[in-house]
Design an enzyme around this catalytic site. Structure first.
Site, PDB file in Angstrom:
ATOM      1  N   PRO A 284       0.502  -1.136  -0.362  1.00 43.41           N
ATOM      2  CA  PRO A 284      -0.212  -0.035  -0.219  1.00 43.41           C
ATOM      3  C   PRO A 284       1.020   1.617   0.222  1.00 43.41           C
ATOM      4  O   PRO A 284       0.381   2.405  -0.027  1.00 43.41           O
ATOM      5  CB  PRO A 284      -0.365  -0.482   1.535  1.00 43.41           C
ATOM      6  CG  PRO A 284      -0.123  -1.069   1.658  1.00 43.41           C
ATOM      7  CD  PRO A 284       0.451  -2.065   0.832  1.00 43.41           C
ATOM      8  N   PHE A 285       2.161   0.990   0.407  1.00 40.62           N
ATOM      9  CA  PHE A 285       2.983   2.383   0.245  1.00 40.62           C
ATOM     10  C   PHE A 285       4.361   2.445  -0.450  1.00 40.62           C
ATOM     11  O   PHE A 285       5.114   2.840   0.043  1.00 40.62           O
ATOM     12  CB  PHE A 285       2.991   2.686   1.492  1.00 40.62           C
ATOM     13  CG  PHE A 285       1.948   3.122   2.738  1.00 40.62           C
ATOM     14  CD1 PHE A 285       1.327   4.043   2.260  1.00 40.62           C
ATOM     15  CD2 PHE A 285       1.345   1.827   3.110  1.00 40.62           C
ATOM     16  CE1 PHE A 285       0.352   4.496   3.532  1.00 40.62           C
ATOM     17  CE2 PHE A 285      -0.314   2.631   4.028  1.00 40.62           C
ATOM     18  CZ  PHE A 285      -0.498   3.395   4.226  1.00 40.62           C
ATOM     19  N   GLU A 302       3.487   0.058   5.603  1.00 43.18           N
ATOM     20  CA  GLU A 302       3.560   0.174   6.788  1.00 43.18           C
ATOM     21  C   GLU A 302       3.062   2.096   6.318  1.00 43.18           C
ATOM     22  O   GLU A 302       3.985   2.979   5.945  1.00 43.18           O
ATOM     23  CB  GLU A 302       4.806   0.610   7.792  1.00 43.18           C
ATOM     24  CG  GLU A 302       4.131   0.755   9.092  1.00 43.18           C
ATOM     25  CD  GLU A 302       5.713   0.529   9.986  1.00 43.18           C
ATOM     26  OE1 GLU A 302       5.995   0.777  11.328  1.00 43.18           O
ATOM     27  OE2 GLU A 302       6.829   0.344   9.873  1.00 43.18           O
ATOM     28  N   LYS A 319       4.749  -5.041  14.167  1.00 50.36           N
ATOM     29  CA  LYS A 319       6.063  -5.369  14.681  1.00 50.36           C
ATOM     30  C   LYS A 319       6.019  -6.351  14.396  1.00 50.36           C
ATOM     31  O   LYS A 319       4.034  -6.648  15.228  1.00 50.36           O
ATOM     32  CB  LYS A 319       6.234  -5.071  16.024  1.00 50.36           C
ATOM     33  CG  LYS A 319       7.158  -3.802  16.195  1.00 50.36           C
ATOM     34  CD  LYS A 319       8.133  -3.877  15.735  1.00 50.36           C
ATOM     35  CE  LYS A 319       9.314  -2.657  16.234  1.00 50.36           C
ATOM     36  NZ  LYS A 319       9.817  -3.266  14.363  1.00 50.36           N
TER      37      LYS A 319
END
Length: 514
Positions: A284-285, A302, A319
């Site tokens: 997504p990033f 993230e 994490k």
């Protein structure tokens, strides 16, 4: 002329003109056809991704940095420089140098940025500042006193031209015009006419296929034995009560990269590498940045922070990571094991508590809350544990102050943040640079969306004098690391580092070696 609109803002006739694009353009093809610097914020998800992840991957934005209203904020060696094209001088002032802290200068620039309404419902991007903030800016929030090695600590560009893609099926071209600058506005309107003709994906079809011949080694900055000793040193610090968790990282020197005859259509081998990365690992990033001497190819899953124009804030730390397996039953078992892992849940909860504290520094008291805790999401190469923290900002709070209070991303520091950063810095012995920082935008609407820079190949080139001649590669590095707690096993931590390199190195025909 379909869907051509003016959206007027309160800043002296500045507004965004919008044109719907049909068909939806191939952003890889547009990027490959672009001359000069660009920032591409590139979202996607693998098949079968959880519904909760879909809003994060709905929008992609490709921006050009050379429009007539362009400006540049760059911070290197503790000195800020602001370069402003003449039509934007009324907003940002003249080009200048500034020895104030980077986040202070950024807050001033954001305050001067024309405030514009969001032109596309649901998308926070309304032109504005795009680029990266490097990890070493954490010194302004109490982190180690280092600067990046060989490149800027931050490089943000004010962009007045962009293409936005909604992955549900629509696309638009955006450009900035201002009544006080008719000549610059005419240039942008002319660009708006030309961008509607999208380059054919065939122009870059070969870029996303095939790997370099053979497999090369990406050599670690330290040996595996040294990294394992550093893990045990972190555990010793934790035993002494100096930290609960330390994000310990290293980097790998990546061979290859090719040469650019010049920066322009089909001559950027680093973009070709990025196209291969995105074909094999939807995230997504994702992002590709070409900014001066930097080429940044990021496959980050993230989010760091999202600030909406209504002042709501979202943080989504990751994490806990497991490698995907080819066998479906074994892969499901690995995912289930991560979901109940006491160690990984403890790591995640520590960072959730850290981010709650970071957001409390600028949020309305009582507004900080945990929306989702230790959810497991699946990507092409890994399973990961993700949490979501929300908050609300008081009116008048600068986005730069919110980011500074939470910077660097807590998932890349450990907890407590200042102590963990000092321990990691002593053991790593080198700056991280772009890695562990953030990539994204500060929109003219007041919205912000920033990723955490992980799974990212950073290339520094020597640009030729006068822009003529070959562009030589100076360095190519991939950072990777993991959270160390008292229950960490050094050998397992070293294995996790290698796992986190695979999605990037596999696309460039390399493997991590210690």
């Amino acid at each position: 002329m379909d869907d051509l609109r003016d959206l007027t803002g309160p800043s002296a006739g500045a507004r965004i003109e919008v044109r719907r694009l049909d068909p939806v353009p191939d952003l890889g093809a547009l990027a490959a056809a672009a001359d000069g610097d660009l920032v591409w914020l590139d979202s996607a998800l693998p098949d079968g991704a959880p519904e909760a992840a879909r809003p994060r991957a709905r929008w992609s934005v490709l921006t050009w940095t050379d429009g007539p209203f362009a400006a540049r904020f760059r911070h290197q060696d503790r000195q800020a420089s602001v370069e402003v094209a003449a039509p934007a001088a009324g907003w940002f002032g003249s080009s200048s140098s500034d020895d104030r802290p980077a986040f202070t200068v950024l807050a001033d620039l954001l305050a001067r940025t024309p405030q514009l309404p969001e032109p596309i419902a649901g998308c926070g991007f309304a032109l504005g500042w795009v680029g990266f903030l490097g990890y070493e800016l954490g010194r302004e929030s109490g982190g180690p006193d280092r600067t990046a090695d060989g490149h800027a600590d931050a490089d943000l560009r004010f962009v007045d031209r962009a293409v936005v893609v909604d992955h549900t099926g629509d696309a638009w071209a955006l450009t900035l015009v201002a009544d006080a600058e008719p000549a610059a506005s005419a240039q942008n309107r002319a660009w708006l006419e030309t961008v509607t003709g999208s380059p054919s994906p065939a122009d870059v079809a070969d870029a996303a296929t095939g790997l370099p011949a053979g497999v090369s080694s990406a050599v670690g900055r330290t040996s595996r034995a040294d990294h394992e000793r550093a893990v045990d040193a972190c555990r010793a610090e934790i035993r002494e009560g100096n930290a609960f968790q330390v994000c310990l990282t290293t980097s790998f020197s990546v061979p290859g990269g090719g040469r650019e005859a010049r920066v322009g259509p089909r001559t950027d081998p680093h973009l070709s590498e990025y196209l291969r990365m995105r074909a094999s690992d939807p995230v997504p990033f994702g992002a590709y940045l070409r900014l001066g001497p930097l080429r940044v190819a990021s496959r980050s899953p993230e989010r760091f922070l999202r600030i909406a124009a209504d002042r709501t804030v979202l943080a989504e730390p990751i994490k806990g990571t497991r490698r995907r397996l080819a066998d479906a039953a074994a892969d499901a078992a690995v995912r289930d094991e991560l979901a109940v892992s006491a160690k990984d849940r403890a790591e995640n909860v520590m960072i959730v508590d850290l981010l709650r504290n970071d957001l409390l520094r600028t949020a309305i008291p009582g507004s900080v809350h945990v929306e989702r805790l230790c959810a497991v999401e699946t990507y092409a190469s890994v399973h990961q544990m993700v949490s979501t923290i929300g908050a609300v900002l008081p009116s008048g709070t600068s986005p730069a102050d919110v980011v500074r209070a939470a910077f660097p991303p807590g998932s890349m520091t450990g907890a407590p943040k200042i102590s963990a950063m000092a321990i990691a810095d002593r053991l790593e012995g080198a700056p991280r640079g772009v890695y562990s920082g953030t990539i994204g935008y500060f929109s003219a609407s007041g919205a912000v969306d920033l990723s955490v820079v992980i799974r990212t190949l950073v290339t520094v080139v020597d640009a030729p004098g006068g822009g003529v001649g070959p562009v030589e590669v100076r360095s190519r590095t991939l950072g990777a690391g993991g959270a160390v707690t008292w229950s960490s096993v050094a050998a397992d931590e070293a294995d996790e580092v290698v796992t986190k390199t695979r999605s990037v190195l596999g696309a460039v025909g390399a493997v991590a070696t210690w």
